[in-house]
Write a protein that holds these residues in place. Structure first.
Motif, PDB file in Angstrom:
ATOM      1  N   LEU A 101       0.836  -1.205   0.000  1.00 20.89           N
ATOM      2  CA  LEU A 101       0.000   0.000   0.000  1.00 20.89           C
ATOM      3  C   LEU A 101       0.871   1.256   0.000  1.00 20.89           C
ATOM      4  CD1 LEU A 101      -2.744   1.414   0.260  1.00 20.89           C
ATOM      5  CD2 LEU A 101      -2.572   1.098   2.742  1.00 20.89           C
ATOM      6  N   LEU A 102       1.929   1.248   0.790  1.00 20.91           N
ATOM      7  CA  LEU A 102       2.829   2.407   0.833  1.00 20.91           C
ATOM      8  C   LEU A 102       3.480   2.639  -0.530  1.00 20.91           C
ATOM      9  CD1 LEU A 102       4.527   1.849   4.312  1.00 20.91           C
ATOM     10  CD2 LEU A 102       2.717   3.480   3.731  1.00 20.91           C
ATOM     11  N   ILE A 103       3.898   1.552  -1.173  1.00 23.70           N
ATOM     12  CA  ILE A 103       4.483   1.675  -2.511  1.00 23.70           C
ATOM     13  C   ILE A 103       3.455   2.254  -3.485  1.00 23.70           C
ATOM     14  CG2 ILE A 103       5.341   0.366  -4.483  1.00 23.70           C
ATOM     15  CD1 ILE A 103       7.435   0.672  -2.365  1.00 23.70           C
ATOM     16  N   ALA A 104       2.212   1.776  -3.388  1.00 21.84           N
ATOM     17  CA  ALA A 104       1.157   2.260  -4.282  1.00 21.84           C
ATOM     18  C   ALA A 104       0.905   3.752  -4.067  1.00 21.84           C
ATOM     19  CB  ALA A 104      -0.128   1.468  -4.056  1.00 21.84           C
ATOM     20  N   ILE A 105       0.931   4.190  -2.810  1.00 24.46           N
ATOM     21  CA  ILE A 105       0.709   5.610  -2.516  1.00 24.46           C
ATOM     22  C   ILE A 105       1.831   6.457  -3.097  1.00 24.46           C
ATOM     23  CG2 ILE A 105       0.621   7.312  -0.655  1.00 24.46           C
ATOM     24  CD1 ILE A 105      -0.855   5.193   1.021  1.00 24.46           C
ATOM     25  N   THR A 143      11.898   4.062  -9.078  1.00 26.37           N
ATOM     26  CA  THR A 143      12.591   3.369  -7.991  1.00 26.37           C
ATOM     27  C   THR A 143      11.605   2.646  -7.081  1.00 26.37           C
ATOM     28  OG1 THR A 143      14.379   5.009  -8.013  1.00 26.37           O
ATOM     29  CG2 THR A 143      14.155   3.660  -6.033  1.00 26.37           C
ATOM     30  N   ALA A 144      10.540   3.349  -6.696  1.00 24.33           N
ATOM     31  CA  ALA A 144       9.539   2.742  -5.815  1.00 24.33           C
ATOM     32  C   ALA A 144       8.854   1.560  -6.495  1.00 24.33           C
ATOM     33  CB  ALA A 144       8.503   3.787  -5.400  1.00 24.33           C
ATOM     34  N   ALA A 145       8.504   1.727  -7.775  1.00 26.34           N
ATOM     35  CA  ALA A 145       7.827   0.653  -8.500  1.00 26.34           C
ATOM     36  C   ALA A 145       8.716  -0.575  -8.627  1.00 26.34           C
ATOM     37  CB  ALA A 145       7.403   1.142  -9.875  1.00 26.34           C
ATOM     38  N   LEU A 146      10.005  -0.358  -8.911  1.00 27.23           N
ATOM     39  CA  LEU A 146      10.926  -1.484  -9.073  1.00 27.23           C
ATOM     40  C   LEU A 146      11.174  -2.189  -7.751  1.00 27.23           C
ATOM     41  CD1 LEU A 146      12.757  -3.064 -10.971  1.00 27.23           C
ATOM     42  CD2 LEU A 146      14.583  -1.417 -10.480  1.00 27.23           C
ATOM     43  N   ILE A 147      11.441  -1.421  -6.697  1.00 29.41           N
ATOM     44  CA  ILE A 147      11.669  -2.020  -5.381  1.00 29.41           C
ATOM     45  C   ILE A 147      10.416  -2.767  -4.918  1.00 29.41           C
ATOM     46  CG2 ILE A 147      12.032  -1.499  -2.934  1.00 29.41           C
ATOM     47  CD1 ILE A 147      13.907   0.735  -3.802  1.00 29.41           C
TER      48      ILE A 147
END
Length: 229
Positions: A101-105, A143-147
Motif C-alpha cells: 500500500l505504501l508503494i502504491a501511494i 525506484t519505488a515501482a521497481l523495489i
C-alpha cells in the motif's frame, strides 16, 4: 531461508509448471481469476479505493499460492483453499500488504510527475525548476515501482509456504529477484507479453493469464526457496 540460484531459462519454465497445475482444475482456476478481476475492478471503481488493490493483491496472492499447493498435493483447488490460507496467514500477509500500500501511494503521488518527466526526456525539455522536479519525481516513481515489484513478487508465497516473517519475506524476495536477475527478466518479459495478449483480446485472455501469473509465482518460489520438509 536458503535461496537457490537458477539459470535464465527457468523464467519460462515457471510458466510451464503453472500451466501443468492450471490444467488439473481449469474451470476452478478460471473462476478464481474471475473473482480476482471483479474485486480489483470494484476497488478501482470506488472513490479513493484504488490503492487498496495493492492490499488485496498481496492477500490474494498468498491465498492462490495456498490453493496451488493444495492442488499439487490433492489435485483439487477452490475458493475455500484461498480463504483458508488467507485466514491462517492473515497477520503476516497483511503486514506485507501494508508495504504494498505504501508503494502504491508513493507511485500515485509521483505518477503524474513521472509522465511529465518522460515527456521532458522525449522532447528534450529540461532546465527550469519544475522540469527538474518532474525528473526527480519520475526517478522516485521508477525506484519505488521497481523495489516494490521485486520485494512483493515472492513475499506472499514465502509467508505461506516457508512461514517467513513479513520483513524477511520482503527482503528474501528482493534478493531473489536481484541475484536471479536473468531469470526474473525472462519471467517479466513473458508476463508483459501475456498482459499484451490480454489487451489484444479485450480482457478475455485475462481469465487464464491471471491464474497463470499466480501459479507461476508459486512455481518460482518453490524452486528458489524450497520449503523445509
Amino acid at each position: 531461508m536458503r535461496m537457490r540460484a537458477v539459470p535464465a531459462r527457468q523464467g519460462s519454465h515457471w510458466f510451464s509448471e503453472a500451466w501443468g497445475v492450471f490444467q488439473q482444475q481449469p474451470a476452478r482456476w478460471i473462476l478464481l481469476g474471475v473473482i480476482d478481476l471483479l474485486v480489483t475492478a470494484v476497488l478501482y471503481a470506488l472513490p479513493y479505493a484504488s490503492d487498496l488493490v495493492a492490499v488485496f493483491t498481496v492477500l490474494w496472492t498468498g491465498g492462490m499460492v495456498g490453493a496451488a499447493d493444495h492442488c499439487r498435493a490433492t489435485g483439487s483447488a477452490g475458493l475455500a483453499d484461498v480463504v483458508r490460507t488467507v485466514r491462517t496467514h492473515f497477520q503476516p500477509l497483511f503486514a506485507a500488504a501494508v508495504f504494498g500500500l505504501l508503494i502504491a501511494i508513493v507511485c500515485d503521488l509521483t505518477g503524474d510527475r513521472a509522465s511529465s518527466a518522460l515527456r521532458l526526456l522525449a522532447f528534450g525539455g529540461a532546465g527550469n525548476a519544475s522540469s527538474i522536479l518532474a525528473l526527480v519525481a519520475g526517478a522516485l516513481y521508477l525506484t519505488a515501482a521497481l523495489i516494490g515489484a521485486m520485494a512483493l513478487w515472492l513475499a506472499p508465497a514465502l509467508i505461506v509456504l516457508n512461514g517467513a516473517a513479513p520483513g524477511d519475506a520482503l527482503r528474501a524476495s528482493f534478493a531473489a529477484a536481484w541475484h536471479n536477475g536473468p531469470a526474473a527478466l525472462v519471467y517479466g518479459l513473458i508476463t508483459a507479453g501475456l498482459m499484451l495478449a490480454c489487451a489484444l483480446t479485450l480482457g478475455v485472455a485475462t481469465l487464464i493469464v491471471a491464474p497463470l501469473v499466480y501459479l507461476s509465482t508459486y512455481a518460482a518460489s518453490l524452486e528458489m526457496f524450497p520449503p523445509r520438509g
